[in-house]
Design an enzyme around this catalytic site. Structure first.
Site, mmCIF file in Angstrom:
data_model
loop_
_atom_site.group_PDB
_atom_site.id
_atom_site.type_symbol
_atom_site.label_atom_id
_atom_site.label_comp_id
_atom_site.label_asym_id
_atom_site.label_seq_id
_atom_site.Cartn_x
_atom_site.Cartn_y
_atom_site.Cartn_z
ATOM 1 N N ASP A 55 0.806 -1.216 0.000
ATOM 2 C CA ASP A 55 0.000 0.000 0.000
ATOM 3 C C ASP A 55 0.842 1.271 0.000
ATOM 4 O OD1 ASP A 55 0.949 -0.327 2.641
ATOM 5 O OD2 ASP A 55 -0.981 -1.029 3.363
ATOM 6 N N GLU A 57 -10.056 -2.390 5.520
ATOM 7 C CA GLU A 57 -10.754 -2.151 6.777
ATOM 8 C C GLU A 57 -11.961 -3.083 6.915
ATOM 9 O OE1 GLU A 57 -9.695 -0.189 9.055
ATOM 10 O OE2 GLU A 57 -8.420 1.326 8.131
ATOM 11 N N HIS A 98 -7.739 -5.302 10.489
ATOM 12 C CA HIS A 98 -7.463 -4.981 9.087
ATOM 13 C C HIS A 98 -6.100 -5.531 8.655
ATOM 14 C CE1 HIS A 98 -5.545 -0.990 10.472
ATOM 15 N NE2 HIS A 98 -4.599 -1.555 9.744
#
Length: 239
Positions: free
Chosen positions: A62, A135, A130
């Site tokens: 990410d 999430e 998460h």
């Protein structure tokens, strides 16, 4: 799932590095990498080792939307500082937080993962269960996507910024489906704040409200925790 309980983060990080080192020596070429405080000691061990990374490709989970690669809080910067400046990889991929067309870029990142199937994926876990920035409530079948960060995640990450207002409000991240496509997964968690999430991930029902619970369906997951993160687990996992 294989659960390894260690006395502390230092021992847990050493165990995680052993798994990566063995995997690489046995032919693993594509590694899914993570950021944050959890893997820092793992990367320190990596840098100190004589492990040759010249043939390795890395794909990061990410990146914050809106942060340039040279921003000290970006995950590009983190990876350069902790690993890539010291170990040369054949190719490294990290989501582009400055892309002008996020949906199109997410499709490109999915293609990168498809073209470079991940042999070993490193994960941490959030207090709400998460994985990456997936999430609670995120569909299990989702690929790379932009996610609006929850208030709790923003608060948890505020310690890395001068103040909470500076924390980006969204990120580009691999989806749960991308993660589940990895051949092997190594998840690390340390500290009592992670204990509830670890219990729900391993012993609880598989539900999108606990994103990490989907890992119960993966054929090769190793969970490395210290005694604090393991404290709510059934005793059968602590041997």
């Amino acid at each position: 799932m294989k659960v390894i309980v260690t006395e502390n983060k230092i021992q847990g990080s050493a165990k995680a590095f052993e798994i990566f080192e063995k995997g690489i020596k046995n032919g693993a070429k594509v590694l899914g990498l993570a950021t944050g405080s959890t893997p820092e000691i793992l990367y320190q061990n990596w840098v100190k080792s004589d492990l040759n990374c010249d043939d390795l490709t890395s794909i990061n989970l990410d990146e914050y939307v809106g942060l340039t690669p040279d921003n000290p809080q970006s995950y590009h910067y983190f990876m350069q500082k902790h690993l890539f400046d010291k170990k040369t990889f054949k190719k490294t991929y990290i989501p582009d937080g400055m892309t002008k067309d996020v949906p199109a870029y997410c499709k490109e990142y999915d293609q990168i993962i498809k073209d470079n199937p991940i042999d070993i994926q490193l994960l941490g876990i959030g207090q709400n269960g998460h994985i990456a920035f997936n999430e609670p409530g995120t569909p299990f079948d989702i690929g790379t996507h932009e996610v609006k960060l929850t208030e709790n995640t923003i608060k948890a990450n505020a310690r890395f910024f001068d103040n909470e207002d500076e924390v980006p409000k969204s990120a580009i991240c691999m989806g749960t489906a991308n993660i589940m496509d990895s051949k092997k997964i190594v998840l690390m968690a340390f500290g009592e704040k992670k204990a509830k999430a670890i219990k729900e991930m391993i012993e609880g029902p598989i539900t999108e409200e606990v994103p990490a619970s989907i890992l119960q369906k993966h054929p090769d997951v190793t969970v490395i925790v210290d005694t604090y993160a393991a404290q709510e687990l059934d005793d059968k996992y602590k041997n």
